[in-house]
Design an enzyme around this catalytic site. Sequence first.
Site, mmCIF file in Angstrom:
data_model
loop_
_atom_site.group_PDB
_atom_site.id
_atom_site.type_symbol
_atom_site.label_atom_id
_atom_site.label_comp_id
_atom_site.label_asym_id
_atom_site.label_seq_id
_atom_site.Cartn_x
_atom_site.Cartn_y
_atom_site.Cartn_z
ATOM 1 N N ALA A 186 -3.469 3.452 1.846
ATOM 2 C CA ALA A 186 -4.176 3.821 3.076
ATOM 3 C C ALA A 186 -5.404 4.660 2.724
ATOM 4 C CB ALA A 186 -3.249 4.609 3.991
ATOM 5 N N GLN B 287 -6.335 -1.077 1.986
ATOM 6 C CA GLN B 287 -5.876 -0.838 3.350
ATOM 7 C C GLN B 287 -6.761 0.225 3.991
ATOM 8 O OE1 GLN B 287 -2.208 1.385 4.228
ATOM 9 N NE2 GLN B 287 -1.520 -0.379 5.418
ATOM 10 N N PRO C 263 0.842 -1.205 0.000
ATOM 11 C CA PRO C 263 0.000 0.000 0.000
ATOM 12 C C PRO C 263 0.870 1.244 0.000
ATOM 13 C CG PRO C 263 0.036 -1.023 2.180
ATOM 14 C CD PRO C 263 0.727 -1.968 1.238
ATOM 15 N N TYR D 110 0.466 5.662 12.999
ATOM 16 C CA TYR D 110 -0.907 6.142 12.827
ATOM 17 C C TYR D 110 -1.753 5.688 14.015
ATOM 18 C CZ TYR D 110 0.919 7.540 8.344
ATOM 19 O OH TYR D 110 1.685 8.127 7.373
HETATM 20 C C1 LIG Z 1 5.138 6.893 -1.547
HETATM 21 C C2 LIG Z 1 4.894 5.923 -0.429
HETATM 22 C C3 LIG Z 1 3.635 5.845 0.153
HETATM 23 C C4 LIG Z 1 3.372 4.926 1.173
HETATM 24 N N1 LIG Z 1 2.103 4.813 1.672
HETATM 25 C C5 LIG Z 1 1.808 3.802 2.529
HETATM 26 C C6 LIG Z 1 0.481 3.510 2.886
HETATM 27 O O1 LIG Z 1 -0.481 4.090 2.378
HETATM 28 N N2 LIG Z 1 0.268 2.534 3.788
HETATM 29 C C7 LIG Z 1 1.302 1.801 4.317
HETATM 30 O O2 LIG Z 1 1.063 0.931 5.143
HETATM 31 N N3 LIG Z 1 2.565 2.031 3.950
HETATM 32 C C8 LIG Z 1 2.844 2.984 3.049
HETATM 33 N N4 LIG Z 1 4.120 3.149 2.607
HETATM 34 C C9 LIG Z 1 5.148 2.162 2.995
HETATM 35 C C10 LIG Z 1 5.251 1.070 1.909
HETATM 36 O O3 LIG Z 1 4.049 0.321 1.834
HETATM 37 C C11 LIG Z 1 6.419 0.121 2.206
HETATM 38 O O4 LIG Z 1 6.135 -0.560 3.393
HETATM 39 C C12 LIG Z 1 7.738 0.846 2.310
HETATM 40 O O5 LIG Z 1 7.901 1.757 1.237
HETATM 41 C C13 LIG Z 1 8.924 -0.111 2.332
HETATM 42 O O6 LIG Z 1 8.919 -0.932 1.189
HETATM 43 P P1 LIG Z 1 9.859 -0.606 -0.092
HETATM 44 O O7 LIG Z 1 11.269 -0.511 0.422
HETATM 45 O O8 LIG Z 1 9.638 -1.790 -0.996
HETATM 46 O O9 LIG Z 1 9.391 0.683 -0.693
HETATM 47 C C14 LIG Z 1 4.403 4.079 1.628
HETATM 48 C C15 LIG Z 1 5.681 4.197 1.065
HETATM 49 C C16 LIG Z 1 5.921 5.075 0.035
HETATM 50 C C17 LIG Z 1 7.301 5.109 -0.601
#
Ligand SMILES: Cc1cc2nc3c(=O)[nH]c(=O)nc-3n(C[C@H](O)[C@H](O)[C@H](O)COP(=O)(O)O)c2cc1C
Length: 363
Positions: A62, A104, A23, A185
């Site tokens: 989210a 989510q 997400p 959150y």
């Molecule tokens: C632009 C962006 C938006 C994100 N929005 C959410 C979100 O809406 N809900 C959530 O649980 N995590 C959110 N995250 C965290 C990601 O879901 C993920 O857990 C995190 O980026 C680590 O994974 P990665 O290294 O593959 O990017 C967000 C991350 C990024 C980069």
Amino acid sequence: MTELFEPLTVRGTTIPNRVWMSPMCTYSAVSDGSDVAAPNDFHLAHYAARAAGGVGLAMVEATGVLPEGRISPYDLGVWADSQIPAHRRLANAIANAGAVPGIQLAHAGRKASMERPWLGGGPVAADAGGWPVVGPSAIAFPGYPEPAAMTVADIEGVVAAWANAARRAQEAGYEVVEIHAAHGYLLHSFLSPLSNNRTDNYGGSLENRARIVLEVLDAVRSVWPEDKPMFLRISTTDWVAEYVDDGREAWELEDSIVLSRWAREHGADLIDASSGALVPAKIPHREDYQTRNAALLRAASGTLVAAVGRIADPAVAQELLANGSADAVFIGRALLRDASWANNAASALGARGRFIPQYDYAV
Ligand SMILES: Cc1cc2nc3c(=O)[nH]c(=O)nc-3n(C[C@H](O)[C@H](O)[C@H](O)COP(=O)(O)O)c2cc1C
């Protein structure tokens, strides 16, 4: 066998592979008008592209269960029935591209009412569309406005909002619902003693701090069909071993293990193991900073676990599955860079990707 591209059946839902879109807020909904916080053309293109790129599950970002639960005025929401048709289009677009559509459900608590990150982030002023924030206690995220401590009636209202949001998500056609209890959150802020100093049934002991999370799981399960999966995203640690100010403990992996067992008893099918973001903290630079905790959690709790965080190399993702660290991986930023990360990973690993028929016969 390439475990990463094996299907996974959870309750009545079969997810075609273990590469899942994490997400990620896109802060791209409109903030006023009749279609406030509803998915629009941007969301359709964004999620459908990644679904067509071969992910097994696309978890929609989210999505606020209440207007004041949005991180920013541009977040998606699902607090009103009028938002259902736009979500139905989005869930359909994902399903038509062959991925399982998930959503989510979130409440940002004391970290709500923020500006979009590419405009610098930070709190949005009331005259610019911001709103007062709430939390378990009147303890601010460092540098942010102080939240109003929620009353028990407020808590009951939020729990009910989660159930109503889940009912709408079901009507919209999502197959998986994820409860967001990570990243500082609202729900995470109840879990951690760093942000929760309540003296009622929702503060103090681990059982009390976890109460709202389990109530949300129960409430969502009561409306979410028995044959559909419910996930729980948690921060497995606050990355603060001990709170130096007054000796209070932080949220630690051991707490996450206990919570995961309770969550399973309350109908959660999978723990999505993220970490941090409750308070500014020093996060290790290692590639496995977060997936390591997923593996420890999976071994200790016996629940299905998805790993996430800095997974960008297909071989690493495959190894997490093969060595039993996780049951699936959520991919975040690598999917922003490359919408077809999943199918490209399959090629790199000599496995079969999941192409939509429009592409499959031709590639
Ligand atoms: C632009 C962006 C938006 C994100 N929005 C959410 C979100 O809406 N809900 C959530 O649980 N995590 C959110 N995250 C965290 C990601 O879901 C993920 O857990 C995190 O980026 C680590 O994974 P990665 O290294 O593959 O990017 C967000 C991350 C990024 C980069």
